[in-house]
Design a protein around this motif. Structure first.
Motif, short mmCIF file in Angstrom:
data_model
loop_
_atom_site.label_atom_id
_atom_site.label_comp_id
_atom_site.label_asym_id
_atom_site.label_seq_id
_atom_site.Cartn_x
_atom_site.Cartn_y
_atom_site.Cartn_z
N UNK A 151 -13.93 7.61 4.89
CA UNK A 151 -12.55 7.18 4.67
C UNK A 151 -11.79 7.31 5.99
N UNK A 152 -10.91 6.36 6.20
CA UNK A 152 -10.05 6.37 7.40
C UNK A 152 -8.60 6.26 6.97
N UNK A 153 -7.75 6.94 7.67
CA UNK A 153 -6.32 6.90 7.36
C UNK A 153 -5.73 5.58 7.83
N UNK A 154 -5.08 4.90 6.92
CA UNK A 154 -4.40 3.65 7.24
C UNK A 154 -2.94 3.92 7.60
N UNK A 155 -2.29 4.82 6.87
CA UNK A 155 -0.90 5.13 7.15
C UNK A 155 -0.50 6.43 6.50
N UNK A 156 0.66 6.94 6.93
CA UNK A 156 1.33 8.10 6.31
C UNK A 156 2.76 7.68 6.03
N UNK A 157 3.25 8.09 4.88
CA UNK A 157 4.63 7.77 4.55
C UNK A 157 5.18 8.77 3.54
N UNK A 158 6.48 8.96 3.60
CA UNK A 158 7.20 9.75 2.61
C UNK A 158 7.84 8.86 1.57
N UNK A 159 7.70 7.56 1.73
CA UNK A 159 8.35 6.58 0.86
C UNK A 159 7.41 6.16 -0.27
N UNK A 160 7.64 6.65 -1.50
CA UNK A 160 6.74 6.31 -2.60
C UNK A 160 6.77 4.83 -2.98
N UNK A 161 7.89 4.16 -2.76
CA UNK A 161 7.98 2.74 -3.06
C UNK A 161 7.12 1.94 -2.09
N UNK A 162 7.21 2.26 -0.81
CA UNK A 162 6.39 1.58 0.19
C UNK A 162 4.92 1.84 -0.06
N UNK A 163 4.59 3.06 -0.42
CA UNK A 163 3.21 3.42 -0.70
C UNK A 163 2.67 2.59 -1.87
N UNK A 164 3.44 2.45 -2.91
CA UNK A 164 3.04 1.66 -4.08
C UNK A 164 2.87 0.19 -3.70
N UNK A 165 3.79 -0.34 -2.92
CA UNK A 165 3.75 -1.74 -2.47
C UNK A 165 2.48 -2.00 -1.66
N UNK A 166 2.17 -1.12 -0.74
CA UNK A 166 1.00 -1.31 0.11
C UNK A 166 -0.28 -1.18 -0.71
N UNK A 167 -0.32 -0.26 -1.65
CA UNK A 167 -1.48 -0.15 -2.53
C UNK A 167 -1.70 -1.45 -3.30
#
Length: 72
Positions: free
Chosen positions: A1-17
């Motif tokens: 597994x490789x890290x694609x990004x880090x974020x504190x924004x749960x909305x952005x995280x959901x959108x990217x998923x």
């Protein structure tokens, strides 16, 4: 597994998923429980990881959607 990004924004995280899932790329969110334990104040960002062989394609998917990799 490789890290694609880090974020504190749960909305952005959901959108990217969702973007990655639409492209057939499986993503795993790490540090969710750690973030909850610290009181959900956003001090610990969540990491979104993909398989190493999907990393470049995942970056292209995000760039095509206007979520450029350099923004993180």
């Amino acid at each position: 597994m490789r890290e694609l990004l880090r974020t504190n924004d749960p909305v952005k995280l959901s959108w990217i998923q969702a973007l990655l899932a639409d492209a057939g790329i499986e993503a795993v969110v790490l540090d969710t429980h750690t973030s909850i334990v610290e009181g959900s104040i956003g001090a610990i960002p969540r990491r979104l990881c993909v398989l190493a062989e999907d990393l470049e394609r995942a970056r292209r998917v995000l760039e095509d959607a206007g979520e450029g990799y350099s923004e993180w």
